[in-house]
Design a protein around this motif. Sequence first.
Motif, PDB file in Angstrom:
ATOM      1  N   SER A  88       0.831  -1.204   0.000  1.00  0.00           N
ATOM      2  CA  SER A  88       0.000   0.000   0.000  1.00  0.00           C
ATOM      3  C   SER A  88       0.866   1.255   0.000  1.00  0.00           C
ATOM      4  O   SER A  88       0.567   2.234  -0.701  1.00  0.00           O
ATOM      5  CB  SER A  88      -0.921  -0.002   1.219  1.00  0.00           C
ATOM      6  OG  SER A  88      -1.868  -1.053   1.151  1.00  0.00           O
ATOM      7  N   ALA A  89       1.940   1.232   0.787  1.00  0.00           N
ATOM      8  CA  ALA A  89       2.842   2.390   0.840  1.00  0.00           C
ATOM      9  C   ALA A  89       3.490   2.644  -0.514  1.00  0.00           C
ATOM     10  O   ALA A  89       3.634   3.799  -0.943  1.00  0.00           O
ATOM     11  CB  ALA A  89       3.905   2.167   1.917  1.00  0.00           C
ATOM     12  N   LYS A  90       3.883   1.562  -1.200  1.00  0.00           N
ATOM     13  CA  LYS A  90       4.518   1.711  -2.511  1.00  0.00           C
ATOM     14  C   LYS A  90       3.548   2.300  -3.539  1.00  0.00           C
ATOM     15  O   LYS A  90       3.939   3.119  -4.379  1.00  0.00           O
ATOM     16  CB  LYS A  90       5.029   0.356  -2.992  1.00  0.00           C
ATOM     17  CG  LYS A  90       6.234  -0.163  -2.223  1.00  0.00           C
ATOM     18  CD  LYS A  90       6.659  -1.528  -2.716  1.00  0.00           C
ATOM     19  CE  LYS A  90       7.859  -2.046  -1.915  1.00  0.00           C
ATOM     20  NZ  LYS A  90       8.264  -3.419  -2.330  1.00  0.00           N
ATOM     21  N   ILE A  91       2.307   1.872  -3.461  1.00  0.00           N
ATOM     22  CA  ILE A  91       1.308   2.396  -4.393  1.00  0.00           C
ATOM     23  C   ILE A  91       0.998   3.853  -4.074  1.00  0.00           C
ATOM     24  O   ILE A  91       0.838   4.689  -4.973  1.00  0.00           O
ATOM     25  CB  ILE A  91       0.020   1.549  -4.331  1.00  0.00           C
ATOM     26  CG1 ILE A  91       0.292   0.129  -4.840  1.00  0.00           C
ATOM     27  CG2 ILE A  91      -1.103   2.199  -5.142  1.00  0.00           C
ATOM     28  CD1 ILE A  91      -0.852  -0.841  -4.583  1.00  0.00           C
ATOM     29  N   ALA A  92       0.922   4.160  -2.788  1.00  0.00           N
ATOM     30  CA  ALA A  92       0.506   5.499  -2.367  1.00  0.00           C
ATOM     31  C   ALA A  92       1.577   6.560  -2.617  1.00  0.00           C
ATOM     32  O   ALA A  92       1.246   7.701  -2.968  1.00  0.00           O
ATOM     33  CB  ALA A  92       0.144   5.484  -0.881  1.00  0.00           C
ATOM     34  N   ARG A  93       2.860   6.203  -2.453  1.00  0.00           N
ATOM     35  CA  ARG A  93       3.922   7.209  -2.465  1.00  0.00           C
ATOM     36  C   ARG A  93       3.919   8.095  -3.720  1.00  0.00           C
ATOM     37  O   ARG A  93       3.909   9.329  -3.592  1.00  0.00           O
ATOM     38  CB  ARG A  93       5.288   6.548  -2.277  1.00  0.00           C
ATOM     39  CG  ARG A  93       6.433   7.573  -2.288  1.00  0.00           C
ATOM     40  CD  ARG A  93       7.777   6.949  -2.044  1.00  0.00           C
ATOM     41  NE  ARG A  93       8.027   6.759  -0.620  1.00  0.00           N
ATOM     42  CZ  ARG A  93       7.988   5.594   0.000  1.00  0.00           C
ATOM     43  NH1 ARG A  93       7.726   4.489  -0.684  1.00  0.00           N
ATOM     44  NH2 ARG A  93       8.228   5.513   1.297  1.00  0.00           N
ATOM     45  N   PRO A  94       3.955   7.541  -4.943  1.00  0.00           N
ATOM     46  CA  PRO A  94       3.998   8.428  -6.117  1.00  0.00           C
ATOM     47  C   PRO A  94       2.764   9.311  -6.236  1.00  0.00           C
ATOM     48  O   PRO A  94       2.853  10.462  -6.686  1.00  0.00           O
ATOM     49  CB  PRO A  94       4.127   7.464  -7.302  1.00  0.00           C
ATOM     50  CG  PRO A  94       3.717   6.130  -6.782  1.00  0.00           C
ATOM     51  CD  PRO A  94       4.054   6.125  -5.340  1.00  0.00           C
ATOM     52  N   PHE A  95       1.604   8.780  -5.826  1.00  0.00           N
ATOM     53  CA  PHE A  95       0.397   9.602  -5.888  1.00  0.00           C
ATOM     54  C   PHE A  95       0.474  10.739  -4.884  1.00  0.00           C
ATOM     55  O   PHE A  95       0.118  11.889  -5.206  1.00  0.00           O
ATOM     56  CB  PHE A  95      -0.846   8.756  -5.619  1.00  0.00           C
ATOM     57  CG  PHE A  95      -2.121   9.558  -5.661  1.00  0.00           C
ATOM     58  CD1 PHE A  95      -2.719   9.867  -6.866  1.00  0.00           C
ATOM     59  CD2 PHE A  95      -2.703  10.017  -4.488  1.00  0.00           C
ATOM     60  CE1 PHE A  95      -3.882  10.629  -6.913  1.00  0.00           C
ATOM     61  CE2 PHE A  95      -3.857  10.780  -4.520  1.00  0.00           C
ATOM     62  CZ  PHE A  95      -4.456  11.084  -5.730  1.00  0.00           C
ATOM     63  N   LEU A  96       0.958  10.449  -3.681  1.00  0.00           N
ATOM     64  CA  LEU A  96       1.093  11.503  -2.669  1.00  0.00           C
ATOM     65  C   LEU A  96       2.034  12.596  -3.139  1.00  0.00           C
ATOM     66  O   LEU A  96       1.775  13.788  -2.925  1.00  0.00           O
ATOM     67  CB  LEU A  96       1.593  10.892  -1.360  1.00  0.00           C
ATOM     68  CG  LEU A  96       0.652   9.898  -0.677  1.00  0.00           C
ATOM     69  CD1 LEU A  96       1.354   9.215   0.494  1.00  0.00           C
ATOM     70  CD2 LEU A  96      -0.620  10.592  -0.197  1.00  0.00           C
ATOM     71  N   LEU A  97       3.123  12.205  -3.772  1.00  0.00           N
ATOM     72  CA  LEU A  97       4.065  13.195  -4.300  1.00  0.00           C
ATOM     73  C   LEU A  97       3.414  14.033  -5.398  1.00  0.00           C
ATOM     74  O   LEU A  97       3.672  15.237  -5.511  1.00  0.00           O
ATOM     75  CB  LEU A  97       5.320  12.497  -4.825  1.00  0.00           C
ATOM     76  CG  LEU A  97       6.222  11.868  -3.754  1.00  0.00           C
ATOM     77  CD1 LEU A  97       7.307  11.020  -4.411  1.00  0.00           C
ATOM     78  CD2 LEU A  97       6.845  12.943  -2.864  1.00  0.00           C
ATOM     79  N   SER A  98       2.554  13.387  -6.186  1.00  0.00           N
ATOM     80  CA  SER A  98       1.880  14.119  -7.266  1.00  0.00           C
ATOM     81  C   SER A  98       0.909  15.163  -6.722  1.00  0.00           C
ATOM     82  O   SER A  98       0.554  16.120  -7.422  1.00  0.00           O
ATOM     83  CB  SER A  98       1.131  13.147  -8.183  1.00  0.00           C
ATOM     84  OG  SER A  98      -0.083  12.697  -7.589  1.00  0.00           O
TER      85      SER A  98
END
Length: 227
Positions: A88-98
């Motif tokens: 979940s963290a791996k999926i979330a990280r790029p979106f959070l940065l975006s």
Amino acid sequence: MNSNKELIQKSEAFLKDKFNNQQYFIDHPSDGEYRLQHSYRVANIGKMIAEKEGFNVTEMVIACLFHDIGYSEDFKSDDDWINHGRKSAKIARPFLLSLGLPNDRVEDICYGIAIHVDDKADFEGKRTPFAETISDADNIDRFDAYRIYETLQYNKFSQMTFDEKQDNVNSMLDKLNKYSQMQLATKTASKIWKQRIDFYILFYQKLRQQLENSTSIVSLPGTDIEF
């Protein structure tokens, strides 16, 4: 602290898109509905804690919404379930940065998501009260009214023998009494947790009393109630 509705709405849309395109959830829509509903409940619990503790409400809501987004990938083994926090963290990280969130806030959010299953992450991080609140909110949601029904149904309580029902209730009360002593990451979470566990204890005490009243004439407290 006010929440940023636009960032939360974008996060909701991202989560729903991930779940809607998961083949298992397409084939088992009730499981997909449950996972989304659980995510919202956890987000609302996290929001409540964040508001009381002075955390950033927007970040907490998004973090809790994404804590189980790893379910958007196929689970082929028990290890996949154990790893779903880290996924979940791996999926979330790029979106959070975006979304334009600062790197340090993204790391705090992702660390909390990563550790919420088994207290382990696959990257360095700090167990801040914010990060631990994601796990706390998830655990608090495990003890609410509907979960009583789900637990009884999952354990096939109605199909148990009478003795098995008594053993099940007594075992649950033993666990709940231990859980009631737990302290969570914040005062707010600990208070909510205690309230939820006390509610569960009351239910199972009443259920135990009902079972005890099911095989013979007994002397029960409160029989002198006036009508």
